[in-house]
Write a protein that holds these residues in place. Structure first.
Motif, PDB file in Angstrom:
ATOM      1  N   ASP A  88       0.889  -1.162   0.000  1.00 45.06           N
ATOM      2  CA  ASP A  88       0.000   0.000   0.000  1.00 45.06           C
ATOM      3  C   ASP A  88       0.925   1.209   0.000  1.00 45.06           C
ATOM      4  O   ASP A  88       1.361   1.673   1.060  1.00 45.06           O
ATOM      5  CB  ASP A  88      -0.900  -0.017   1.234  1.00 45.06           C
ATOM      6  CG  ASP A  88      -1.906   1.129   1.245  1.00 45.06           C
ATOM      7  OD1 ASP A  88      -1.613   2.178   0.632  1.00 45.06           O
ATOM      8  OD2 ASP A  88      -2.958   0.987   1.874  1.00 45.06           O
ATOM      9  N   ALA A 123       0.314   4.273   2.230  1.00 44.37           N
ATOM     10  CA  ALA A 123       0.454   3.946   3.654  1.00 44.37           C
ATOM     11  C   ALA A 123       1.925   3.842   4.041  1.00 44.37           C
ATOM     12  O   ALA A 123       2.336   4.260   5.136  1.00 44.37           O
ATOM     13  CB  ALA A 123      -0.282   2.643   3.972  1.00 44.37           C
ATOM     14  N   ASP A 152       3.827   6.178   6.750  1.00 47.39           N
ATOM     15  CA  ASP A 152       4.464   5.558   7.912  1.00 47.39           C
ATOM     16  C   ASP A 152       5.919   5.990   8.037  1.00 47.39           C
ATOM     17  O   ASP A 152       6.389   6.328   9.126  1.00 47.39           O
ATOM     18  CB  ASP A 152       4.370   4.035   7.790  1.00 47.39           C
ATOM     19  CG  ASP A 152       4.908   3.325   9.018  1.00 47.39           C
ATOM     20  OD1 ASP A 152       4.205   3.322  10.046  1.00 47.39           O
ATOM     21  OD2 ASP A 152       6.030   2.779   8.962  1.00 47.39           O
ATOM     22  N   PRO A 162       1.187  -3.344  10.716  1.00 48.35           N
ATOM     23  CA  PRO A 162      -0.041  -3.677  10.001  1.00 48.35           C
ATOM     24  C   PRO A 162      -0.385  -2.658   8.919  1.00 48.35           C
ATOM     25  O   PRO A 162      -0.117  -1.462   9.051  1.00 48.35           O
ATOM     26  CB  PRO A 162      -1.106  -3.678  11.110  1.00 48.35           C
ATOM     27  CG  PRO A 162      -0.348  -3.805  12.385  1.00 48.35           C
ATOM     28  CD  PRO A 162       0.966  -3.142  12.159  1.00 48.35           C
ATOM     29  N   GLY A 163      -0.998  -3.170   7.833  1.00 42.29           N
ATOM     30  CA  GLY A 163      -1.574  -2.307   6.821  1.00 42.29           C
ATOM     31  C   GLY A 163      -0.637  -1.810   5.750  1.00 42.29           C
ATOM     32  O   GLY A 163      -1.076  -1.099   4.843  1.00 42.29           O
ATOM     33  N   LEU A 181      -0.131  -5.402   1.357  1.00 40.52           N
ATOM     34  CA  LEU A 181      -1.440  -5.915   0.942  1.00 40.52           C
ATOM     35  C   LEU A 181      -1.363  -7.400   0.589  1.00 40.52           C
ATOM     36  O   LEU A 181      -2.264  -8.172   0.910  1.00 40.52           O
ATOM     37  CB  LEU A 181      -1.955  -5.109  -0.260  1.00 40.52           C
ATOM     38  CG  LEU A 181      -2.148  -3.599  -0.025  1.00 40.52           C
ATOM     39  CD1 LEU A 181      -2.583  -2.924  -1.318  1.00 40.52           C
ATOM     40  CD2 LEU A 181      -3.169  -3.363   1.084  1.00 40.52           C
ATOM     41  N   GLU A 201      -1.158 -11.997   1.643  1.00 39.68           N
ATOM     42  CA  GLU A 201      -2.178 -11.642   2.632  1.00 39.68           C
ATOM     43  C   GLU A 201      -1.765 -11.983   4.048  1.00 39.68           C
ATOM     44  O   GLU A 201      -2.171 -11.309   5.008  1.00 39.68           O
ATOM     45  CB  GLU A 201      -3.494 -12.335   2.271  1.00 39.68           C
ATOM     46  CG  GLU A 201      -4.682 -11.868   3.095  1.00 39.68           C
ATOM     47  CD  GLU A 201      -5.983 -12.492   2.632  1.00 39.68           C
ATOM     48  OE1 GLU A 201      -6.997 -12.342   3.356  1.00 39.68           O
ATOM     49  OE2 GLU A 201      -5.994 -13.132   1.560  1.00 39.68           O
ATOM     50  N   HIS A 210      -0.482  -9.013   5.945  1.00 43.13           N
ATOM     51  CA  HIS A 210      -1.262  -7.781   5.991  1.00 43.13           C
ATOM     52  C   HIS A 210      -1.276  -7.197   7.408  1.00 43.13           C
ATOM     53  O   HIS A 210      -1.344  -5.979   7.586  1.00 43.13           O
ATOM     54  CB  HIS A 210      -2.689  -8.028   5.514  1.00 43.13           C
ATOM     55  CG  HIS A 210      -3.513  -6.783   5.431  1.00 43.13           C
ATOM     56  ND1 HIS A 210      -3.243  -5.771   4.526  1.00 43.13           N
ATOM     57  CD2 HIS A 210      -4.579  -6.366   6.161  1.00 43.13           C
ATOM     58  CE1 HIS A 210      -4.112  -4.786   4.701  1.00 43.13           C
ATOM     59  NE2 HIS A 210      -4.933  -5.118   5.680  1.00 43.13           N
ATOM     60  N   ASN A 211      -1.192  -8.044   8.414  1.00 41.85           N
ATOM     61  CA  ASN A 211      -1.178  -7.582   9.807  1.00 41.85           C
ATOM     62  C   ASN A 211       0.233  -7.377  10.343  1.00 41.85           C
ATOM     63  O   ASN A 211       0.416  -7.169  11.547  1.00 41.85           O
ATOM     64  CB  ASN A 211      -1.938  -8.562  10.699  1.00 41.85           C
ATOM     65  CG  ASN A 211      -3.430  -8.550  10.417  1.00 41.85           C
ATOM     66  OD1 ASN A 211      -4.005  -7.500  10.124  1.00 41.85           O
ATOM     67  ND2 ASN A 211      -4.062  -9.718  10.479  1.00 41.85           N
TER      68      ASN A 211
END
Length: 359
Positions: A172, A175, A179, A222-223, A226, A229, A232-233
Motif C-alpha cells: 500500500d 500507507a 508511515d 499492520p496495513g 497488501l 495476505e 497484511h497484519n
C-alpha cells in the motif's frame, strides 16, 4: 513499536558498455560488489577529535559538530556481530585495527544520521577520512543487535531482502510513505522509494527465493503489505541470521582453500564457473615490477595481496567486468616475500579458455 530502518547511501548505477548480453549483465550485477574470497576486512572505529560531521543549526545560520565516536559498549555489540558472521566459517575474516589507513571498513556512530553501510567492495572507493558504515542509534537497545548484523550484511555485499523481485510483495504505497514520513525515520518519498518500494534486479537479490526471516528483511507493521495476505497484519522477522543468510555468505565466501603456485611466465588455466574463484601464490624470483592478469574472453576481478606477518594485505586490484579487455595489474613484487593472487570470475562470453598469469 517505533521501527528504525537502515537508510543506504545513494548508489550510482554501473556504466556498462551498451549491447552486452543479458546473461553477462546479470553476472556482472551479481558479483561487482562482492569481495574476493580470502580477503581480510580490517575495520576501525572513528574516534579522533576531527571525526565529526558539521551540520547547520536550523534558524540560526550557525553550524555544530556532531561527533562520530561511539562508546565502548556500542563497539562491543558490533564486535560481537562481526564474530557471529565470522563463526559461520566464511572465507572472509574481520580484524580490528586502529589505523584508518589500514581499514577497508571505517565505522562511525553519529547519532541522527541513521544506520547505514556502503555495499561490499564499494567501500574501496570511499575516502580515508569518510565513514563506510554508521550506527545512528543505541545498539544496546531493542533491535540494536539486528542493526549491527544487518549493516555487516551490507558490508559483505547483501541487499535489502524486502526489495527482492522474488518477494511478490504488493505494497500500500501511500500507507508506506505516510508511515516512513513520521517518527522515528522522517523519510522523504524519494528515500522510501529507494530503500523500501524499489524492486532490485533479479541478479542483485540475495537469493532466488524470498526469505522473510532474513536479517536483511525489515519488519513492517499492520496495513503496509497488501499481499501476501498473511503479512497484511505485519511482518516481524526474528532479527537474527536466517539459514538463507548463512547460505548466501558461505556460497560467496566458502572456507578458503590453499592457493596453487603461480610461476612467472607460466599460465594457469582457471576452469571456473560464474562466481567461482581461483587462488594462487606468487614467490617472485627477483624484485621488479610485474604484470598480473588474465587471458581469455571473460569478465574477472583480480586482486593481489602481500602477506605480512602471515596475513594477506590488499596491494592492488582490477575489475575488467563489462569491457573487451582483460584484468591486468602492474605491481612491484619483492623477492623473498609471498603474494596471493585471487581471481573471481563474473562470466565467460567467448569459447576460449580463461587463464591467469604473472610475468
Amino acid at each position: 513499536m517505533n521501527r528504525r530502518y537502515c537508510s543506504l547511501p545513494r548508489q550510482s548505477a554501473p556504466a556498462f558498455a551498451p549491447g552486452l548480453a543479458a546473461e553477462r549483465l546479470g553476472a556482472l550485477a551479481a558479483g561487482r560488489r562482492m569481495w574476493v574470497n580470502g580477503t581480510v576486512l580490517h575495520y576501525c572505529f572513528l574516534d579522533a577529535d576531527t571525526d565529526a560531521s558539521v551540520i547547520p543549526v536550523p534558524g540560526t545560520g550557525r553550524t555544530r559538530r556532531v561527533p562520530w565516536a561511539g562508546a565502548e559498549e556500542q563497539r562491543d555489540v558490533l564486535r560481537e556481530c562481526f564474530r557471529e558472521w565470522q563463526d559461520l566459517g566464511i572465507g572472509v575474516t574481520f580484524t580490528e585495527v586502529t589505523d584508518r589507513s589500514e581499514a577497508e571498513l571505517r565505522i562511525g556512530f553519529q547519532q541522527g544520521d541513521g544506520s547505514w553501510s556502503v555495499i561490499g567492495r564499494d567501500a574501496l572507493s570511499v575516502g580515508l577520512g569518510e565513514r563506510t558504515m554508521n550506527l545512528g542509534w543505541d545498539l544496546t537497545e531493542h533491535d540494536g543487535r539486528w542493526t549491527a548484523l544487518h549493516e555487516i550484511g551490507h558490508a559483505l555485499g547483501m541487499r535489502h531482502e524486502h526489495q527482492s523481485p522474488f518477494a511478490g510483495v504488493h505494497w500500500d504505497d501511500e500507507a508506506v510513505y505516510a508511515d516512513l514520513a513520521g517518527p522515528p525515520n522522517h523519510w522523504s518519498r524519494d528515500r522510501t522509494d529507494r530503500d523500501i518500494l524499489h524492486r532490485l534486479d533479479a541478479a542483485e537479490a540475495n537469493g532466488s527465493v524470498w526469505d522473510p526471516q532474513s536479517v536483511m528483511q525489515f519488519s513492517f507493521g499492520p496495513g503496509l503489505i497488501l499481499e501476501p495476505e498473511q503479512y497484511h497484519n505485519g511482518l516481524y522477522p526474528s532479527g537474527s541470521l536466517s539459514p538463507s543468510d548463512k547460505e548466501f555468505a558461505l556460497r560467496w565466501y566458502p572456507p578458503a582453500a590453499a592457493p596453487a603456485a603461480l610461476v612467472p611466465f607460466r599460465s594457469a588455466p582457471l576452469g571456473l564457473g560464474p562466481g567461482e574463484q581461483g587462488d594462487f601464490a606468487v614467490e617472485p624470483p627477483e624484485t621488479r615490477v610485474y604484470s598480473v592478469g588474465t587471458f581469455g574472453e571473460s569478465d574477472c576481478v583480480v586482486v593481489v595481496f602481500e602477506e605480512r606477518d602471515g596475513e594477506p594485505r590488499y596491494l592492488a586490484g582490477h575489475d575488467d567486468g563489462g569491457t573487451p579487455h582483460n584484468a591486468r595489474i602492474r605491481v612491484r613484487l619483492v623477492r623473498g616475500r609471498r603474494y596471493v593472487v585471487r581471481v573471481r570470475l563474473h562470466s565467460t562470453w567467448g569459447s576460449g579458455e580463461t587463464a591467469a598469469m604473472c610475468w
